[in-house]
Design a protein around this motif. Sequence first.
Motif, PDB file in Angstrom:
ATOM      1  N   LEU A 109       1.150  -1.300  -0.011  1.00 50.95           N
ATOM      2  CA  LEU A 109       0.178  -0.063   0.031  1.00 50.95           C
ATOM      3  C   LEU A 109       0.846   1.287  -0.081  1.00 50.95           C
ATOM      4  O   LEU A 109       0.742   2.144  -0.611  1.00 50.95           O
ATOM      5  N   VAL A 110       1.918   1.270   0.900  1.00 52.95           N
ATOM      6  CA  VAL A 110       2.882   2.445   0.941  1.00 52.95           C
ATOM      7  C   VAL A 110       3.603   2.442  -0.358  1.00 52.95           C
ATOM      8  O   VAL A 110       3.824   3.771  -0.828  1.00 52.95           O
ATOM      9  N   LYS A 111       4.145   1.458  -1.054  1.00 54.90           N
ATOM     10  CA  LYS A 111       4.920   1.392  -2.188  1.00 54.90           C
ATOM     11  C   LYS A 111       4.101   2.117  -3.315  1.00 54.90           C
ATOM     12  O   LYS A 111       4.483   3.077  -4.188  1.00 54.90           O
ATOM     13  N   GLY A 112       2.742   1.793  -3.479  1.00 51.64           N
ATOM     14  CA  GLY A 112       1.768   2.272  -4.466  1.00 51.64           C
ATOM     15  C   GLY A 112       1.691   3.537  -4.290  1.00 51.64           C
ATOM     16  O   GLY A 112       1.618   4.538  -5.328  1.00 51.64           O
ATOM     17  N   ALA A 113       1.218   3.984  -3.068  1.00 51.39           N
ATOM     18  CA  ALA A 113       0.975   5.507  -2.741  1.00 51.39           C
ATOM     19  C   ALA A 113       2.344   6.233  -2.830  1.00 51.39           C
ATOM     20  O   ALA A 113       2.271   7.465  -3.461  1.00 51.39           O
ATOM     21  N   ARG A 114       3.644   5.640  -2.774  1.00 45.12           N
ATOM     22  CA  ARG A 114       4.760   6.456  -3.069  1.00 45.12           C
ATOM     23  C   ARG A 114       4.866   6.964  -4.463  1.00 45.12           C
ATOM     24  O   ARG A 114       5.351   7.959  -4.849  1.00 45.12           O
ATOM     25  N   MET A 115       4.390   5.961  -5.217  1.00 42.91           N
ATOM     26  CA  MET A 115       4.484   6.026  -6.842  1.00 42.91           C
ATOM     27  C   MET A 115       3.584   7.029  -7.185  1.00 42.91           C
ATOM     28  O   MET A 115       3.858   7.762  -7.992  1.00 42.91           O
ATOM     29  N   VAL A 116       2.601   7.272  -6.374  1.00 46.55           N
ATOM     30  CA  VAL A 116       1.322   8.400  -6.893  1.00 46.55           C
ATOM     31  C   VAL A 116       2.025   9.783  -6.419  1.00 46.55           C
ATOM     32  O   VAL A 116       1.964  10.750  -7.063  1.00 46.55           O
ATOM     33  N   TYR A 117       2.398   9.740  -4.940  1.00 45.74           N
ATOM     34  CA  TYR A 117       2.505  11.197  -4.194  1.00 45.74           C
ATOM     35  C   TYR A 117       3.955  11.668  -4.257  1.00 45.74           C
ATOM     36  O   TYR A 117       4.260  12.713  -4.063  1.00 45.74           O
ATOM     37  N   GLY A 118       4.759  10.421  -4.538  1.00 43.51           N
ATOM     38  CA  GLY A 118       6.311  11.057  -4.690  1.00 43.51           C
ATOM     39  C   GLY A 118       6.990  11.544  -3.617  1.00 43.51           C
ATOM     40  O   GLY A 118       6.739  11.074  -2.348  1.00 43.51           O
ATOM     41  N   ASP A 119       7.727  12.727  -3.683  1.00 43.69           N
ATOM     42  CA  ASP A 119       8.451  13.222  -2.660  1.00 43.69           C
ATOM     43  C   ASP A 119       7.661  13.749  -1.250  1.00 43.69           C
ATOM     44  O   ASP A 119       8.019  14.070  -0.234  1.00 43.69           O
ATOM     45  N   VAL A 120       6.247  14.163  -1.510  1.00 40.93           N
ATOM     46  CA  VAL A 120       5.396  14.516  -0.768  1.00 40.93           C
ATOM     47  C   VAL A 120       4.514  13.454   0.030  1.00 40.93           C
ATOM     48  O   VAL A 120       3.877  13.683   1.101  1.00 40.93           O
ATOM     49  N   PHE A 121       4.852  12.117  -0.296  1.00 42.25           N
ATOM     50  CA  PHE A 121       4.314  11.120   0.540  1.00 42.25           C
ATOM     51  C   PHE A 121       4.526  11.426   2.173  1.00 42.25           C
ATOM     52  O   PHE A 121       3.396  11.075   2.858  1.00 42.25           O
ATOM     53  N   ASP A 122       5.671  11.484   2.596  1.00 39.34           N
ATOM     54  CA  ASP A 122       5.874  11.536   3.887  1.00 39.34           C
ATOM     55  C   ASP A 122       4.922  12.618   4.670  1.00 39.34           C
ATOM     56  O   ASP A 122       4.523  12.373   5.660  1.00 39.34           O
ATOM     57  N   GLN A 123       5.171  13.615   4.033  1.00 40.61           N
ATOM     58  CA  GLN A 123       4.363  14.948   4.603  1.00 40.61           C
ATOM     59  C   GLN A 123       2.899  14.563   4.871  1.00 40.61           C
ATOM     60  O   GLN A 123       2.120  14.980   5.707  1.00 40.61           O
ATOM     61  N   LEU A 124       2.419  13.828   3.695  1.00 40.51           N
ATOM     62  CA  LEU A 124       0.976  13.635   3.689  1.00 40.51           C
ATOM     63  C   LEU A 124       0.660  12.699   4.426  1.00 40.51           C
ATOM     64  O   LEU A 124      -0.677  12.373   5.182  1.00 40.51           O
ATOM     65  N   PHE A 125       1.218  11.394   4.689  1.00 42.82           N
ATOM     66  CA  PHE A 125       0.808  10.262   5.034  1.00 42.82           C
ATOM     67  C   PHE A 125       1.666   9.529   6.364  1.00 42.82           C
ATOM     68  O   PHE A 125       1.104   8.510   7.216  1.00 42.82           O
ATOM     69  N   ASP A 126       2.999   9.744   6.488  1.00 41.68           N
ATOM     70  CA  ASP A 126       3.751   9.326   7.534  1.00 41.68           C
ATOM     71  C   ASP A 126       3.156   9.547   8.918  1.00 41.68           C
ATOM     72  O   ASP A 126       2.772  10.541   9.220  1.00 41.68           O
ATOM     73  N   PRO A 127       3.241   8.352   9.942  1.00 45.46           N
ATOM     74  CA  PRO A 127       3.491   6.987   9.653  1.00 45.46           C
ATOM     75  C   PRO A 127       2.239   6.077   9.221  1.00 45.46           C
ATOM     76  O   PRO A 127       1.393   6.560   9.443  1.00 45.46           O
ATOM     77  N   VAL A 128       2.555   5.147   8.537  1.00 46.31           N
ATOM     78  CA  VAL A 128       1.471   4.143   8.179  1.00 46.31           C
ATOM     79  C   VAL A 128       2.019   2.868   8.879  1.00 46.31           C
ATOM     80  O   VAL A 128       2.920   2.107   8.548  1.00 46.31           O
ATOM     81  N   LEU A 129       1.203   2.474  10.047  1.00 48.15           N
ATOM     82  CA  LEU A 129       1.570   1.574  10.786  1.00 48.15           C
ATOM     83  C   LEU A 129       0.636   0.362  10.538  1.00 48.15           C
ATOM     84  O   LEU A 129      -0.610   0.535  10.337  1.00 48.15           O
ATOM     85  N   PRO A 130       1.164  -0.888  10.778  1.00 46.96           N
ATOM     86  CA  PRO A 130       0.319  -2.237  10.630  1.00 46.96           C
ATOM     87  C   PRO A 130      -0.840  -2.079  11.724  1.00 46.96           C
ATOM     88  O   PRO A 130      -0.602  -1.829  12.619  1.00 46.96           O
ATOM     89  N   VAL A 131      -1.870  -3.010  11.337  1.00 52.34           N
ATOM     90  CA  VAL A 131      -2.935  -3.431  12.176  1.00 52.34           C
ATOM     91  C   VAL A 131      -2.790  -4.792  12.684  1.00 52.34           C
ATOM     92  O   VAL A 131      -2.511  -5.722  11.689  1.00 52.34           O
ATOM     93  N   PRO A 132      -2.668  -5.173  13.945  1.00 57.51           N
ATOM     94  CA  PRO A 132      -2.734  -6.510  14.215  1.00 57.51           C
ATOM     95  C   PRO A 132      -4.056  -7.354  13.818  1.00 57.51           C
ATOM     96  O   PRO A 132      -5.056  -6.763  14.028  1.00 57.51           O
ATOM     97  N   GLU A 133      -3.536  -8.422  13.198  1.00 57.85           N
ATOM     98  CA  GLU A 133      -4.318  -9.104  12.330  1.00 57.85           C
ATOM     99  C   GLU A 133      -5.759  -9.444  13.226  1.00 57.85           C
ATOM    100  O   GLU A 133      -6.805  -9.769  12.945  1.00 57.85           O
ATOM    101  N   GLU A 134      -5.653  -9.984  14.738  1.00 57.35           N
ATOM    102  CA  GLU A 134      -6.685 -10.188  15.610  1.00 57.35           C
ATOM    103  C   GLU A 134      -7.532  -9.083  15.880  1.00 57.35           C
ATOM    104  O   GLU A 134      -8.830  -9.250  16.273  1.00 57.35           O
TER     105      GLU A 134
END
Length: 315
Positions: A109-134
């Motif tokens: 998900l992060v890789k795909g969004a970085r391709m779309v948003y480029g250098d501004v990804f971190d400013q817009l979305f960081d951090p993207v944390l995993p969700v525990p499966e349970e």
Amino acid sequence: MEKKAPTALGEDLYLIDGYDLGFEGRTGTYVFKEESPTLIETGPSPSIPYVLAGLSDLGIRPEDVASIILTHIHLDHAGGVGLLLKECPNAEVIVHKKGKRHLVDPSRLVKGARMVYGDVFDQLFDPVLPVPEERLVVKEEGETLKLSDNRTLTFYDSPGHASHHLAVYDSRSRGVFTGDTAGIRYHQVEDRMEPFFLPTTSPNQFDPDVMISSMEKMESLHPERLYFGHYGASDHPEQAFDQVKKWIPVFVSEAKDALEQGEGTEGIQKRLHLRVSAYLNRNGVPDDHPVYQLLQLDFEVCAMGLADYLQKQNV
């Protein structure tokens, strides 16, 4: 930016502005103020402080939040869920079955969004944390979540914008939470004209025919109100559906012409701007209206999704 108080939408439903991209009224979190409080959407991680402040304004403790529903897992809607869960230890996360694995491991998900948003990804979305499966719960077509004796939510598979998309019908307000499948409500122009709606065709799962079919499914529920991911409520569902369904073939046609003329995604973006700005001008919206800041951003992403769709069709 100074935050505003949550907006009361009636029927114990509220909207917290997440100030996505730094814009007021861009992306929000809906809150059902029930005995077991429930949220729809989190926005990206930079929005989470606004969500928490909004919950506090509503007198809701984060530890009392029972469910966080994601219409889909695009980062502007769901990127902050992992961060929010750290403050909401008792909340489950409800998601489409096709989105579950990407919340457990958001790397693709992060890789795909970085391709779309480029250098501004971190400013817009960081951090993207995993969700525990349970903590994840999958809802499929027709399944429900009872919030109280007089409020039940029903979930509907609604692809077209994304394959991992759920629409949610609220029995109490008789409204549908449309995520992005039924387009964007550009409330910013309502100082000049009637409510205005456009499709959002972001990569990489946009499909115009499927999107229209999903909107027809929502229409079959006869909703009295639509709640948009971007942004707020409309009491005129047919107006919204009709506009988005009319603009979808226009977007596809302009994109096809641009690619055939070798203009690439920049050409698509320019053509969308020309068509939409001409329409807005005819309806009294001047070229210097603030809505064009948002439209420019949206057309960049829409152009990528249109090009991706047409290339998959070998057009």
